[in-house]
Design a protein around this motif. Sequence first.
Motif, PDB file in Angstrom:
ATOM      1  N   ALA A 129      77.609   3.999 -24.864  1.00 41.71           N
ATOM      2  CA  ALA A 129      77.762   4.749 -26.119  1.00 41.71           C
ATOM      3  C   ALA A 129      76.495   5.533 -26.462  1.00 41.71           C
ATOM      4  N   ILE A 130      75.350   4.855 -26.387  1.00 42.13           N
ATOM      5  CA  ILE A 130      74.093   5.520 -26.762  1.00 42.13           C
ATOM      6  C   ILE A 130      73.723   6.607 -25.766  1.00 42.13           C
ATOM      7  N   SER A 131      74.140   6.457 -24.508  1.00 38.28           N
ATOM      8  CA  SER A 131      73.857   7.475 -23.496  1.00 38.28           C
ATOM      9  C   SER A 131      74.682   8.727 -23.722  1.00 38.28           C
ATOM     10  N   ASN A 132      75.781   8.606 -24.493  1.00 40.73           N
ATOM     11  CA  ASN A 132      76.683   9.746 -24.669  1.00 40.73           C
ATOM     12  C   ASN A 132      76.787  10.241 -26.111  1.00 40.73           C
ATOM     13  N   LEU A 133      76.109   9.587 -27.036  1.00 35.39           N
ATOM     14  CA  LEU A 133      76.143   9.998 -28.441  1.00 35.39           C
ATOM     15  C   LEU A 133      74.726  10.188 -28.969  1.00 35.39           C
ATOM     16  N   PRO A 134      74.535  11.102 -29.926  1.00 29.41           N
ATOM     17  CA  PRO A 134      73.234  11.173 -30.605  1.00 29.41           C
ATOM     18  C   PRO A 134      72.923   9.836 -31.276  1.00 29.41           C
ATOM     19  N   GLN A 180      82.272  11.503 -38.062  1.00 25.38           N
ATOM     20  CA  GLN A 180      82.955  11.794 -36.799  1.00 25.38           C
ATOM     21  C   GLN A 180      83.673  13.133 -36.840  1.00 25.38           C
ATOM     22  N   VAL A 181      84.295  13.463 -37.967  1.00 30.36           N
ATOM     23  CA  VAL A 181      84.959  14.767 -38.098  1.00 30.36           C
ATOM     24  C   VAL A 181      83.934  15.889 -38.001  1.00 30.36           C
ATOM     25  N   GLU A 182      82.795  15.669 -38.654  1.00 29.06           N
ATOM     26  CA  GLU A 182      81.730  16.675 -38.614  1.00 29.06           C
ATOM     27  C   GLU A 182      81.176  16.825 -37.208  1.00 29.06           C
ATOM     28  N   GLU A 184      82.732  16.087 -34.391  1.00 28.01           N
ATOM     29  CA  GLU A 184      83.775  16.599 -33.494  1.00 28.01           C
ATOM     30  C   GLU A 184      83.874  18.119 -33.554  1.00 28.01           C
ATOM     31  N   SER A 185      83.656  18.678 -34.748  1.00 27.34           N
ATOM     32  CA  SER A 185      83.828  20.126 -34.913  1.00 27.34           C
ATOM     33  C   SER A 185      82.506  20.881 -34.994  1.00 27.34           C
ATOM     34  N   GLY A 186      81.394  20.152 -34.978  1.00 25.38           N
ATOM     35  CA  GLY A 186      80.095  20.793 -35.194  1.00 25.38           C
ATOM     36  C   GLY A 186      79.306  21.056 -33.938  1.00 25.38           C
ATOM     37  N   LYS A 187      78.025  21.331 -34.143  1.00 25.44           N
ATOM     38  CA  LYS A 187      77.139  21.703 -33.048  1.00 25.44           C
ATOM     39  C   LYS A 187      76.739  20.509 -32.192  1.00 25.44           C
ATOM     40  N   GLN A 188      76.837  19.314 -32.752  1.00 21.31           N
ATOM     41  CA  GLN A 188      76.382  18.134 -32.006  1.00 21.31           C
ATOM     42  C   GLN A 188      77.206  17.932 -30.739  1.00 21.31           C
ATOM     43  N   LYS A 189      78.527  18.169 -30.831  1.00 20.48           N
ATOM     44  CA  LYS A 189      79.381  17.968 -29.660  1.00 20.48           C
ATOM     45  C   LYS A 189      79.014  18.973 -28.571  1.00 20.48           C
ATOM     46  N   GLU A 190      78.716  20.206 -28.986  1.00 17.84           N
ATOM     47  CA  GLU A 190      78.317  21.224 -28.013  1.00 17.84           C
ATOM     48  C   GLU A 190      77.017  20.833 -27.315  1.00 17.84           C
ATOM     49  N   ALA A 191      76.066  20.277 -28.084  1.00 22.51           N
ATOM     50  CA  ALA A 191      74.780  19.861 -27.517  1.00 22.51           C
ATOM     51  C   ALA A 191      74.965  18.713 -26.541  1.00 22.51           C
ATOM     52  N   VAL A 192      75.850  17.777 -26.898  1.00 22.56           N
ATOM     53  CA  VAL A 192      76.114  16.635 -26.024  1.00 22.56           C
ATOM     54  C   VAL A 192      76.771  17.091 -24.731  1.00 22.56           C
ATOM     55  N   ALA A 194      76.606  20.057 -23.393  1.00 21.56           N
ATOM     56  CA  ALA A 194      75.628  20.823 -22.618  1.00 21.56           C
ATOM     57  C   ALA A 194      74.690  19.916 -21.850  1.00 21.56           C
ATOM     58  N   ALA A 195      74.451  18.717 -22.353  1.00 23.35           N
ATOM     59  CA  ALA A 195      73.542  17.770 -21.696  1.00 23.35           C
ATOM     60  C   ALA A 195      74.285  16.863 -20.698  1.00 23.35           C
ATOM     61  N   ASN A 196      75.510  17.284 -20.308  1.00 18.71           N
ATOM     62  CA  ASN A 196      76.336  16.527 -19.348  1.00 18.71           C
ATOM     63  C   ASN A 196      76.651  15.120 -19.845  1.00 18.71           C
ATOM     64  N   GLN A 197      76.922  15.013 -21.141  1.00 20.32           N
ATOM     65  CA  GLN A 197      77.308  13.732 -21.731  1.00 20.32           C
ATOM     66  C   GLN A 197      78.723  13.856 -22.277  1.00 20.32           C
ATOM     67  N   ASN A 198      79.432  12.766 -22.304  1.00 20.39           N
ATOM     68  CA  ASN A 198      80.832  12.761 -22.704  1.00 20.39           C
ATOM     69  C   ASN A 198      80.964  12.167 -24.102  1.00 20.39           C
ATOM     70  N   TYR A 199      81.224  13.027 -25.081  1.00 18.15           N
ATOM     71  CA  TYR A 199      81.275  12.580 -26.474  1.00 18.15           C
ATOM     72  C   TYR A 199      82.413  11.595 -26.690  1.00 18.15           C
ATOM     73  N   PHE A 200      83.596  11.889 -26.131  1.00 21.49           N
ATOM     74  CA  PHE A 200      84.752  11.007 -26.316  1.00 21.49           C
ATOM     75  C   PHE A 200      84.489   9.641 -25.685  1.00 21.49           C
ATOM     76  N   LYS A 201      83.868   9.629 -24.517  1.00 23.27           N
ATOM     77  CA  LYS A 201      83.528   8.369 -23.849  1.00 23.27           C
ATOM     78  C   LYS A 201      82.575   7.547 -24.709  1.00 23.27           C
ATOM     79  N   GLY A 202      81.579   8.201 -25.314  1.00 20.78           N
ATOM     80  CA  GLY A 202      80.635   7.505 -26.180  1.00 20.78           C
ATOM     81  C   GLY A 202      81.304   6.955 -27.426  1.00 20.78           C
TER      82      GLY A 202
END
Length: 379
Positions: A129-134, A180-182, A184-192, A194-202
């Motif tokens: 989780a921590i490897s894939n989420l801020p 989570q809604v923020e 999912e639709s915000g810049k954080q998901k794009e950053a994750v 871009a860093a080859n991390q899977n937001y849904f997996k986290g």
Amino acid sequence: MMMMAAAGNESPNRNSEDKTSSRRQNEVNKKLKYTSLAILVIQNASLILSIRYVRTLPGDHFYTTSAVVMAEVLKVITCLFIILIQKRGNVKSFVSLLYDSIVIQYWDTLKLAVPSLIYTLQNNLQYVAISNLPAATFQVTYQLKILTTALFSVLMLRKSLSRIQWISLVLLFAGVAIVQVEQESGKQKEAVTAANQNYFKGLLSVIISCLSSGFAGVYFEKILKGSSASVWMRNIQLGIFGTVLGLLGMWWNDGAAIAEKGFLFGYTPMVWGVIFNQAFGGLLVAVVVKYADNILKGFATSFSIIVSTITSVYLFGFHVDLVFTLGAGLVIGAVYMYSLPKANTSTSSTSTASSSKAGESELDAFLPNLKAPGKKKGN
């Protein structure tokens, strides 16, 4: 007459000395309380931030399955050392206790296999989780474990929650949902991404981790209440199963790679720091909570979210906006509200007093030098 006069003079002096001693002890307790608060904040925030940091560094990464096993081994060694201290270094008595508690009472030991399996799963999922989420998003979302623990407590232990606790659980869920809604639709998901991390997996990992944490914690509490074994012995039993199950998981997931590169591949001083924090964090919290009440513990958790968020902005370029602030604010308030004491009833006060005494007796055996001066040990 002279003796009576002397006794009269001694009485005010003794009262004065007692008041001075009591005032000094209150000052010491106050310092210990806020020192405990600081330690709890640092431990809560540093573990998440340090795991996130070592998992996002460029280069070869350590195997998380080996880190989970190493943390379990260190925890077992620490608890063994504590029990040896309790036995005043008497090796024969120490070995006899271990043999009786683990081997002779084997059925009692086997009960720990279930929570141990869940804790091992949870520890591995935390790394995922921590490897894939801020870090800030993880820590806010991970507070859902309060909700799952409360629900399992009601279902399995027939505990009752106060009205303010139910309200806090609703606020907690709302706050996490907003974050989570923020995200999912915000810049954080794009950053994750871009860093080859899977937001849904986290996100899936942290949700399963919260469910497993709630169930395992309540199951463990149920076992503790139905047994006279010490917390340290229970942690040894948990650690034995955790080590075995962790080794099986390591062999299944990373066996070939570890056989080629070694168990300690990718370990750096920072990685060792993460492992020591994970291994000793729970034991450390158990000790410092002796000097901090439940409200301060809740406050420490809330404050650590703020520390994690601010630090994430500087370390990982985390973006904080109004929506995230609203969601995190609801979670912080909910955590604090949930930790507030219930209205005094004879049942709850008796239960609280007995659990407090039980916790103190465990810690007093481990830390006799931290007792208040002049306080005599009860029979």
